[in-house]
Scaffold this active site. Structure first.
Site, mmCIF file in Angstrom:
data_model
loop_
_atom_site.group_PDB
_atom_site.id
_atom_site.type_symbol
_atom_site.label_atom_id
_atom_site.label_comp_id
_atom_site.label_asym_id
_atom_site.label_seq_id
_atom_site.Cartn_x
_atom_site.Cartn_y
_atom_site.Cartn_z
ATOM 1 C CG LEU A 42 -2.357 -1.958 -4.875
ATOM 2 C CD1 LEU A 42 -2.262 -1.639 -6.343
ATOM 3 C CD2 LEU A 42 -2.784 -0.769 -4.060
ATOM 4 C CG ASP A 43 1.171 -3.051 -3.437
ATOM 5 O OD1 ASP A 43 1.543 -2.743 -4.581
ATOM 6 O OD2 ASP A 43 0.917 -2.227 -2.561
ATOM 7 C CE LYS A 44 -2.715 -8.861 -0.095
ATOM 8 N NZ LYS A 44 -3.793 -9.372 0.732
ATOM 9 N N GLY A 52 0.804 -1.211 0.000
ATOM 10 C CA GLY A 52 0.000 0.000 0.000
ATOM 11 C C GLY A 52 0.839 1.262 0.000
#
Lengths: 289, 289, 289, 289
Positions: B228-230, B202
């Protein structure tokens, strides 16, 4: 005092003249300053110093030194501690099933790599008794269950007190200590967590690291606080891994990192290199010592 | 086909004989196998291969080769792709305010370190136009607001299509792409996140890293996914920091890591070294190429 | 053969079809190929393969397998070896004064981190006897002087033969072995040198590193050859140091690197991951094993 | 003086009271000490200090400050320098064929990562003119041959003098400078060598690294001295490589290390973090600056 190395750790509100005042205080009393390290946190307007003195040739007593130091410390609002280097710290190691950190700490302690007396090893299992015995360190098996948790902890505390323990090392002790326990030993419990915090807080970090498909695997040594895995970080490190790395491989690669990181953190602590401020650990580097 | 290097990427259920069958297929057709890399995921019983061929001396056409390959691939349930190395991929770089990754990618591309055509730079700000212009790359300023998000994305997509873009690099583009966009470019968007994921997913990872008092600061290149970001991690790295490191220092130290990690990830992708399986990226190492 | 993992190491002149021919050979005999790693040295036109097989379900004998393999190996000019994974290798550790590598190897061996039988420890000093005894490993003190060098070496050789030693680890053994000795154990002596070779070949590397004012300190594990410190490098690593690092500090920091590097090199050797070619060690990475 | 940050660098024979005397000197004149870093070389009995002052609120002139400082410095035998932080240093970059360090330095300088004015780029080839032009930096092509070596060097010196150059960066300048040149710019020439010194001193380090079969490849930034590649080391770093790494691969991997190492070394120099003593560079770490 005979010739010895004395270390003061100081934190206080920042203001002009601190280093001059502190170093002059020691110079005027005939001490040789071996090293003087500072850190200013400009955001919080706080000042930190680690100062090491050679007291050779001074005949001031400890109590006089501390009394005089208070005349400097009080007006400047120091939080401070002093270590005279004449008492080797007593250490307890707590473990569960995993042997690598235990071996590593016992070897370093025995061979002079860690300046401490490991007085005992405590475990909730009997599995690692043989390791302690190889090094002739008393081993206490104190099993734990949900029902006996507080009783077991009381037994642990009795052992710590009976042995005048200064520092507790949780070398892969897989139990959560109670808040009361942690508060009573605030700043004196070092834990190794087998991930690079804040990644993979909590249980089974290697399995979760495998699941996430990370390309780095790490370990973190930190002071234990009530908030699990959220205490001040002393040291951490990582190694590269790849898609071939199974959970088992991650454990093996991680074990070497755990050993180095925990041993370094314990050394920093024993060597009076650390000042804790809030949730941050200021770790002064060694100075050729 | 003229002399060239062809790369097949294959994944399928694991079973006996795969490497023998696949390599024999190519050998029988006169190809020289330059490298043959495999990975078996024993947990999921899946098999992965990256095989590079020198097609010199073979006169089979691409369509014939692929048709024949299907007779091998279909019964063995291959998911596969082939790259003939005869078309340089078209790349779009998306940025916001931060210039270091943009410079780095443009320099590598210009100097032969990344085998691609950077066709354009897209930004929601005008700030970095001068960097693109230094390298003579078209720069498109497409501002974005909550209200215009979908319109802006449509403009982006028009540009990508008009330029036949194969790969999108989010080189510190500080906007979340819509699910629709990400799905249409599945496996073809590489993002750089300025932390060692899963730590500090994040916003504002450097500030949060400072607050947490970490002793390592890192960066992660991953394929963008809806979550997101995964997305699958391609590469990540860290550097040591200490208590003196302010958020500004962390940004500076981190920037160098971001550059290296993103450039490596893009190179792996362009060089056909990556197979994505679920949330994991299998990244085969280079083979002296 | 019962279910077991068999590893072939092969080197030969490069030519078309090698991987197909070799893997087909094993596939046709019902073996499951667990991993198949190759390396082509294009400069020298040589080919290297490490192939691991699961022989479960095959009833071919070792001698038949090897006989049949020769029909493949001879025309293709293989230099090859096979390890059936059914015999744990016998290891001798040679030391002088320094204990850290000895502890590390004994602990790993005892705890399953190194798949070998440490049969004995040999030293030209008596100092480290207690370490061997902690782990219940026979310790032989064979003093050495200029005059007794060859006699002592003869005693060492007797012990190695009596114990069927497969691998000799020079874990900070501060004596030069004779050419005859080294040639008789070619490719079976691993030495740890306490610098990142080729820097600081020869004596006192830590002191010379201090004098040179380096900012990195390292260690190198290599096969011993007649030419001191010039044998094929298996692994090496470094740590950052700075101007505060005295020779003593360099030794301490270096010791941790020595331990990790030597243990990794021994593991690669025991795990049949290494092919030596001239002065270069091809070290295939582990494959999830 | 207006508010600004002044840095003193001091070296002198070690003796009691230095830090107290120096810090008191500045405190008594109303300066705020921002950071005070020391190093004692106990072997050589020498003392080193880097002290940073905020001169806000003081109305002492530079000449008065320096005159007064001499009353402290002379009896204590200081070798010292002071930087008032009010003049940005002028830098010349020298290159030959290789562009990566040049891009990196120009980008950092342009984007504020290096606090200097790059006044010109000098090369014995014309190849990299376009890079200098991208950044609008004057480029001088001064070809060199055995016969014209001294003439070319005279031209270089004219350019350096005409541009008031404070620091020369040899960013892969593949020519040996004359002793006279080096002595006139003592401590003001930083060179990047493409190996981890003292390994692979001299020519063609990447090729020799390949031949030696190393598992690490590195770079070293150092002050140029008459003795080629033997000057005080400022910074060095390495990356892991393996048997697949050809000379070309080593060059590519090494290039990234060269960029980071040289940029850090230049930053340390510009930021007054370095004191040279004999063949050693004392590099004080940044203090949150």
């Amino acid at each position: 005092m005979n010739s010895q190395i004395v270390t003061f750790l100081i934190q206080c509100p920042d203001q002009k003249g601190l280093v001059a005042k502190i170093t002059s205080f020691f110079f005027e009393r005939g001490f040789n300053i071996l090293s003087c390290q500072q850190y200013v946190n400009a955001l919080e307007n706080t000042y930190f110093m680690r100062i090491r003195l050679n007291t050779e040739g001074s005949d001031i007593s400890k109590s006089n030194l501390e009394e005089e130091f208070l005349t400097l410390a009080n007006p400047l609002e120091f939080k401070w501690s002093v270590n005279y280097g004449d008492e080797i710290q007593n250490v307890a190691i707590m473990v569960s099933h995993t042997s690598h950190n235990l071996y590593d700490l016992l070897e370093r302690s025995k061979e002079g790599g860690l300046n401490c007396n490991v007085k005992l090893v405590i475990s909730n299992h009997n599995k690692l008794r043989y390791v302690a015995e190889m090094f002739n360190i008393p081993f206490y098996h104190l099993p734990i269950s949900k029902e006996t948790k507080l009783q077991q902890e009381a037994q642990v505390r009795d052992l710590l007190e009976a042995n005048n323990i200064d520092l507790i090392i949780m070398a892969r002790y897989m139990q959560v200590l109670s808040s009361g326990f942690i508060n009573d030993y605030q700043g004196r419990i070092i834990n190794i967590h087998h991930s690079s915090l804040p990644a993979f807080q909590g249980a089974n970090p290697y399995e979760r690291a495998y699941q996430r498909g990370v390309k780095l695997i790490g370990a973190t040594a930190h002071y234990a606080t009530e908030d699990l895995d959220k205490g001040p970080i002393i040291d951490q490190d990582v190694k590269h891994v790849n898609h071939e790395s199974t959970t088992k491989t991650l454990k093996r690669i991680g074990a070497d990192t755990e050993k180095l990181v925990l041993a370094r953190a314990v050394k920093y602590h024993l060597n009076n290199q650390i000042i804790v401020s809030g949730n941050r650990a200021i770790v002064f580097p060694e100075t050729g010592e």
